[in-house]
Design a protein around this motif. Structure first.
Motif, PDB file in Angstrom:
ATOM      1  N   MET A 317       0.860  -1.184   0.000  1.00 52.14           N
ATOM      2  CA  MET A 317       0.000   0.000   0.000  1.00 52.14           C
ATOM      3  C   MET A 317       0.897   1.234   0.000  1.00 52.14           C
ATOM      4  SD  MET A 317      -1.255  -0.131   3.963  1.00 52.14           S
ATOM      5  CE  MET A 317      -1.769   1.573   3.937  1.00 52.14           C
ATOM      6  N   MET A 318       0.323   2.368  -0.390  1.00 53.02           N
ATOM      7  CA  MET A 318       1.096   3.604  -0.423  1.00 53.02           C
ATOM      8  C   MET A 318       1.444   4.052   0.993  1.00 53.02           C
ATOM      9  SD  MET A 318      -0.696   5.946  -3.338  1.00 53.02           S
ATOM     10  CE  MET A 318      -1.300   5.217  -4.881  1.00 53.02           C
ATOM     11  N   SER A 319       2.636   4.610   1.139  1.00 54.41           N
ATOM     12  CA  SER A 319       3.048   5.218   2.406  1.00 54.41           C
ATOM     13  C   SER A 319       2.656   6.686   2.378  1.00 54.41           C
ATOM     14  CB  SER A 319       4.567   5.092   2.607  1.00 54.41           C
ATOM     15  OG  SER A 319       4.953   3.743   2.702  1.00 54.41           O
ATOM     16  N   GLN A 320       1.983   7.126   3.420  1.00 58.31           N
ATOM     17  CA  GLN A 320       1.557   8.515   3.516  1.00 58.31           C
ATOM     18  C   GLN A 320       2.284   9.212   4.661  1.00 58.31           C
ATOM     19  OE1 GLN A 320      -0.007   9.811   1.247  1.00 58.31           O
ATOM     20  NE2 GLN A 320      -1.399   8.319   0.291  1.00 58.31           N
ATOM     21  N   PRO A 321       2.559  10.508   4.559  1.00 63.99           N
ATOM     22  CA  PRO A 321       2.096  11.407   3.490  1.00 63.99           C
ATOM     23  C   PRO A 321       3.031  11.475   2.279  1.00 63.99           C
ATOM     24  CG  PRO A 321       3.195  12.674   5.173  1.00 63.99           C
ATOM     25  CD  PRO A 321       3.207  11.248   5.662  1.00 63.99           C
ATOM     26  N   GLN A 322       4.097  10.641   2.249  1.00 68.91           N
ATOM     27  CA  GLN A 322       5.088  10.770   1.177  1.00 68.91           C
ATOM     28  C   GLN A 322       4.484  10.591  -0.210  1.00 68.91           C
ATOM     29  OE1 GLN A 322       5.330   8.834   3.893  1.00 68.91           O
ATOM     30  NE2 GLN A 322       7.447   8.710   4.664  1.00 68.91           N
ATOM     31  N   ALA A 323       3.594   9.598  -0.356  1.00 66.74           N
ATOM     32  CA  ALA A 323       3.020   9.350  -1.682  1.00 66.74           C
ATOM     33  C   ALA A 323       2.198  10.541  -2.150  1.00 66.74           C
ATOM     34  CB  ALA A 323       2.164   8.083  -1.654  1.00 66.74           C
ATOM     35  N   SER A 324       1.371  11.088  -1.262  1.00 69.83           N
ATOM     36  CA  SER A 324       0.556  12.245  -1.630  1.00 69.83           C
ATOM     37  C   SER A 324       1.428  13.446  -1.975  1.00 69.83           C
ATOM     38  CB  SER A 324      -0.403  12.609  -0.494  1.00 69.83           C
ATOM     39  OG  SER A 324      -1.382  11.603  -0.328  1.00 69.83           O
ATOM     40  N   GLU A 325       2.493  13.653  -1.208  1.00 65.10           N
ATOM     41  CA  GLU A 325       3.400  14.767  -1.485  1.00 65.10           C
ATOM     42  C   GLU A 325       4.040  14.603  -2.856  1.00 65.10           C
ATOM     43  OE1 GLU A 325       6.151  14.856   1.720  1.00 65.10           O
ATOM     44  OE2 GLU A 325       4.740  15.704   3.156  1.00 65.10           O
ATOM     45  N   LEU A 326       4.428  13.374  -3.177  1.00 66.66           N
ATOM     46  CA  LEU A 326       5.054  13.110  -4.469  1.00 66.66           C
ATOM     47  C   LEU A 326       4.093  13.424  -5.609  1.00 66.66           C
ATOM     48  CD1 LEU A 326       7.232  11.922  -6.344  1.00 66.66           C
ATOM     49  CD2 LEU A 326       6.285   9.652  -5.850  1.00 66.66           C
ATOM     50  N   PHE A 327       2.875  12.909  -5.530  1.00 67.27           N
ATOM     51  CA  PHE A 327       1.922  13.114  -6.618  1.00 67.27           C
ATOM     52  C   PHE A 327       1.500  14.577  -6.743  1.00 67.27           C
ATOM     53  CE2 PHE A 327       0.853   8.469  -5.870  1.00 67.27           C
ATOM     54  CZ  PHE A 327       1.547   8.057  -6.989  1.00 67.27           C
ATOM     55  N   GLU A 328       1.332  15.256  -5.613  1.00 69.81           N
ATOM     56  CA  GLU A 328       0.966  16.666  -5.665  1.00 69.81           C
ATOM     57  C   GLU A 328       2.071  17.489  -6.319  1.00 69.81           C
ATOM     58  OE1 GLU A 328       0.263  17.302  -1.562  1.00 69.81           O
ATOM     59  OE2 GLU A 328      -1.710  16.334  -1.586  1.00 69.81           O
ATOM     60  N   ALA A 329       3.306  17.171  -5.985  1.00 75.83           N
ATOM     61  CA  ALA A 329       4.433  17.894  -6.572  1.00 75.83           C
ATOM     62  C   ALA A 329       4.516  17.638  -8.069  1.00 75.83           C
ATOM     63  CB  ALA A 329       5.734  17.484  -5.879  1.00 75.83           C
ATOM     64  N   ILE A 330       4.287  16.389  -8.471  1.00 76.68           N
ATOM     65  CA  ILE A 330       4.331  16.054  -9.897  1.00 76.68           C
ATOM     66  C   ILE A 330       3.238  16.791 -10.655  1.00 76.68           C
ATOM     67  CG2 ILE A 330       3.811  14.184 -11.521  1.00 76.68           C
ATOM     68  CD1 ILE A 330       5.396  12.338  -9.693  1.00 76.68           C
ATOM     69  N   ASN A 331       2.038  16.782 -10.118  1.00 73.17           N
ATOM     70  CA  ASN A 331       0.927  17.417 -10.819  1.00 73.17           C
ATOM     71  C   ASN A 331       1.105  18.926 -10.917  1.00 73.17           C
ATOM     72  OD1 ASN A 331      -1.602  16.779 -12.152  1.00 73.17           O
ATOM     73  ND2 ASN A 331      -2.589  18.015 -10.583  1.00 73.17           N
ATOM     74  N   ALA A 332       1.836  19.511  -9.963  1.00 72.78           N
ATOM     75  CA  ALA A 332       2.068  20.947  -9.971  1.00 72.78           C
ATOM     76  C   ALA A 332       3.330  21.331 -10.740  1.00 72.78           C
ATOM     77  CB  ALA A 332       2.162  21.465  -8.537  1.00 72.78           C
ATOM     78  N   GLY A 333       4.080  20.342 -11.213  1.00 73.03           N
ATOM     79  CA  GLY A 333       5.290  20.639 -11.960  1.00 73.03           C
ATOM     80  C   GLY A 333       6.463  21.056 -11.104  1.00 73.03           C
ATOM     81  N   VAL A 334       6.445  20.668  -9.808  1.00 71.12           N
ATOM     82  CA  VAL A 334       7.543  21.025  -8.910  1.00 71.12           C
ATOM     83  C   VAL A 334       8.810  20.275  -9.311  1.00 71.12           C
ATOM     84  CG1 VAL A 334       8.349  20.944  -6.514  1.00 71.12           C
ATOM     85  CG2 VAL A 334       5.972  21.529  -7.018  1.00 71.12           C
ATOM     86  N   ASP A 335       9.950  20.970  -9.295  1.00 70.53           N
ATOM     87  CA  ASP A 335      11.228  20.342  -9.616  1.00 70.53           C
ATOM     88  C   ASP A 335      11.681  19.511  -8.419  1.00 70.53           C
ATOM     89  OD1 ASP A 335      13.726  19.575 -10.423  1.00 70.53           O
ATOM     90  OD2 ASP A 335      14.534  21.599 -10.663  1.00 70.53           O
ATOM     91  N   LEU A 336      11.730  18.199  -8.591  1.00 66.09           N
ATOM     92  CA  LEU A 336      12.110  17.292  -7.507  1.00 66.09           C
ATOM     93  C   LEU A 336      13.538  16.779  -7.638  1.00 66.09           C
ATOM     94  CD1 LEU A 336       8.808  15.216  -7.271  1.00 66.09           C
ATOM     95  CD2 LEU A 336       9.596  16.977  -5.685  1.00 66.09           C
ATOM     96  N   SER A 337      14.296  17.362  -8.549  1.00 63.67           N
ATOM     97  CA  SER A 337      15.654  16.849  -8.776  1.00 63.67           C
ATOM     98  C   SER A 337      16.634  17.284  -7.699  1.00 63.67           C
ATOM     99  CB  SER A 337      16.177  17.314 -10.138  1.00 63.67           C
ATOM    100  OG  SER A 337      16.184  18.733 -10.222  1.00 63.67           O
TER     101      SER A 337
END
Length: 475
Positions: A317-337
């Motif tokens: 199962m997804m680990s929270q809140p890390q999974a939600s943070e990851l998807f929110e950042a991706i959808n917003a175009g946040v640079d995660l590099s």
């Protein structure tokens, strides 16, 4: 334009055999990179006409908000084996074996590839029956099961609603096409730390540094039980390693300037993929242009944060809140590099007199939302809390989400309430050693569920890798 909502589309059946196990995503990323370098080779547009397309009506469900400048692709494969692909065994039905979200920031050329393991259990929304598919009712199930009962449209809906990521297009590929693509670029060099003998994947390899041809590359990324610990997660790690190696192979060779190689490669790509009908030549070119000066340090591979499912050791199962943070950042175009480590939360945890593992809690649902208590249980269990039971409140029915605690358990209540967006704490008689969490009408989830601003780093925090990073070699 990237990120814009698609026009209404009628649903339709898929018309081509598809690829399994994640290797196709390496080809997608590589194909985009090669197209970006085509320059004067105008004949490639004729090859694009070989692509099989299908129609999906994405207006059938409520969708996440799209973001200008972000292109999110759902890359999926299935165990359908027909035609030339029948050489790789028999499998009934349409069962996605691996799925990824490929997020391309068209402004800075960064790309994030997120694996969604097939063993991942999620809350599935309903899908209506359509053209040979029986559909499904809402339930908790494996994320890849939506394709089997609802087709690609249902799978698209599930991924969007589970992740909150707006998907602009989907892409599928098949086994034989993958082999042809690898052979077209002359193979991919890989370090094989130990000998491999996997009849199921048609793979036999000696240990050592070697260049894998198409057949061996296919076996390498399909192989599961003969390598690592035999888990899907272990196989995903190898797939990500292969993707990076394939990209490095292309960008460090003469592939980009060799018309014959490009022709063969793109021919294999276009003969093998199925896409939605709005993924046009122009859209592909836009993506490719954004990656013309691709920095391999900005091409990142990561598996969605996960852990063991509390009710089934064979599922995750997804680990929270890390999974939600990851998807929110991706959808917003946040640079995660890049990103700094979020040390503040660690310090706060260290100062707490109790740890989640020392806290028992009963979860009661006062919201009217079916299944919410089980969803909360899954998240808290993943964080280490001991969940003693779930149900509906009888003795205490507050209007606001409340954590009730007994004598000497205030610190534990504060720890638990601190993980929630809006929760108050209150001492209650009759509670001993077990907290009581009552989720009420104001329930707003866990801290981090709604913010796209994050210091999360894929490489530092989530164990991801970049395409420029070759893993430590045992060769």
């Amino acid at each position: 334009m990237a990120g814009k909502r698609s026009a209404p589309r009628a649903s339709g059946a898929l018309g081509a055999a598809r690829l399994s196990t994640g290797h196709w995503v390496a080809c997608i990323a590589t194909a985009l990179t090669i197209i970006a370098g085509l320059g004067g080779y105008g004949w490639y547009q004729g090859l694009i006409g070989n692509i099989t397309t299908t129609r999906v009506d994405t207006d059938e469900w409520d969708r996440p908000t799209s973001v200008e400048g972000v292109m999110n692709l759902l890359v999926i494969g299935s165990d359908v084996r027909s035609g030339e692909n029948a050489d790789y065994g028999v499998a009934e039905g349409e069962r996605p074996d691996t799925m990824l979200i490929v997020s391309v920031n068209v402004d800075n050329g960064a790309a994030t590839l997120v694996n969604l393991p097939r063993d991942l259990m999620v809350d599935m929304p309903a899908c209506e029956p359509s053209e040979g598919y029986e559909g499904m009712s809402p339930h908790q199930g494996m994320i890849n099961s939506a394709m089997t009962v609802g087709g690609v449209g249902c799978q698209w809906k599930v991924v969007e609603q589970v992740t909150g990521v707006h998907l602009d297009h989907f892409i599928m590929m098949d086994f034989v096409g993958f082999k042809d693509m690898v052979d077209a670029i002359g193979g991919v060099e890989m370090c094989i730390p130990e000998p491999v003998d996997d009849p199921k994947a048609h793979l036999t390899l000696e240990a050592g540094l070697q260049k894998l041809d198409g057949e061996d590359s296919l076996g390498f990324v399909r192989s599961r039980y003969a390598q690592g610990d035999g888990s899907d997660l272990s196989r995903i790690d190898r797939q990500q390693e292969f993707m990076g190696a394939m990209l490095r192979e292309v960008l460090s060779s003469e592939v980009m300037t060799n018309p014959v190689t490009i022709t063969n490669f793109l021919g294999a790509v276009t003969d093998s993929i199925t896409t939605d009908d709005e993924l046009t030549v122009e859209t592909m070119t836009d993506i490719a242009i954004s990656m013309r000066e691709v920095d391999l340090g900005k091409v990142q591979f990561v598996t969605v944060p996960n852990g063991a499912h509390p009710d089934d050791e064979n599922r995750i199962m997804m680990s929270q809140p890390q999974a939600s943070e990851l998807f929110e950042a991706i959808n917003a175009g946040v640079d995660l590099s890049g990103g700094d480590d979020a040390g503040s939360s660690d310090e706060e945890t260290d100062e707490s007199p109790v740890a989640p593992e020392e806290v028992s809690v009963e979860i009661l649902n006062n919201t009217g939302i079916d299944g919410l208590a089980l969803e909360i249980q899954a998240v808290l269990a993943q964080e280490g809390y001991v969940v003693t039971g779930t149900g509906n409140p009888e003795l205490r029915v507050p209007d606001a989400t409340t954590v009730y605690y007994g004598p000497d358990d205030k610190a534990a209540a504060e720890l638990l309430a601190g993980t929630l967006e809006n929760a108050q704490i209150e001492e209650a008689e009759g509670l001993e050693q077990t907290l009581e969490l009552v989720a009420s009408a104001d329930w707003n989830g866990f801290v981090g569920d709604s913010s796209a601003e994050t210091d999360l780093s894929i490489t530092d925090d989530l164990g991801g890798v970049t395409a420029e990073e070759a893993p430590e070699s045992a060769c």
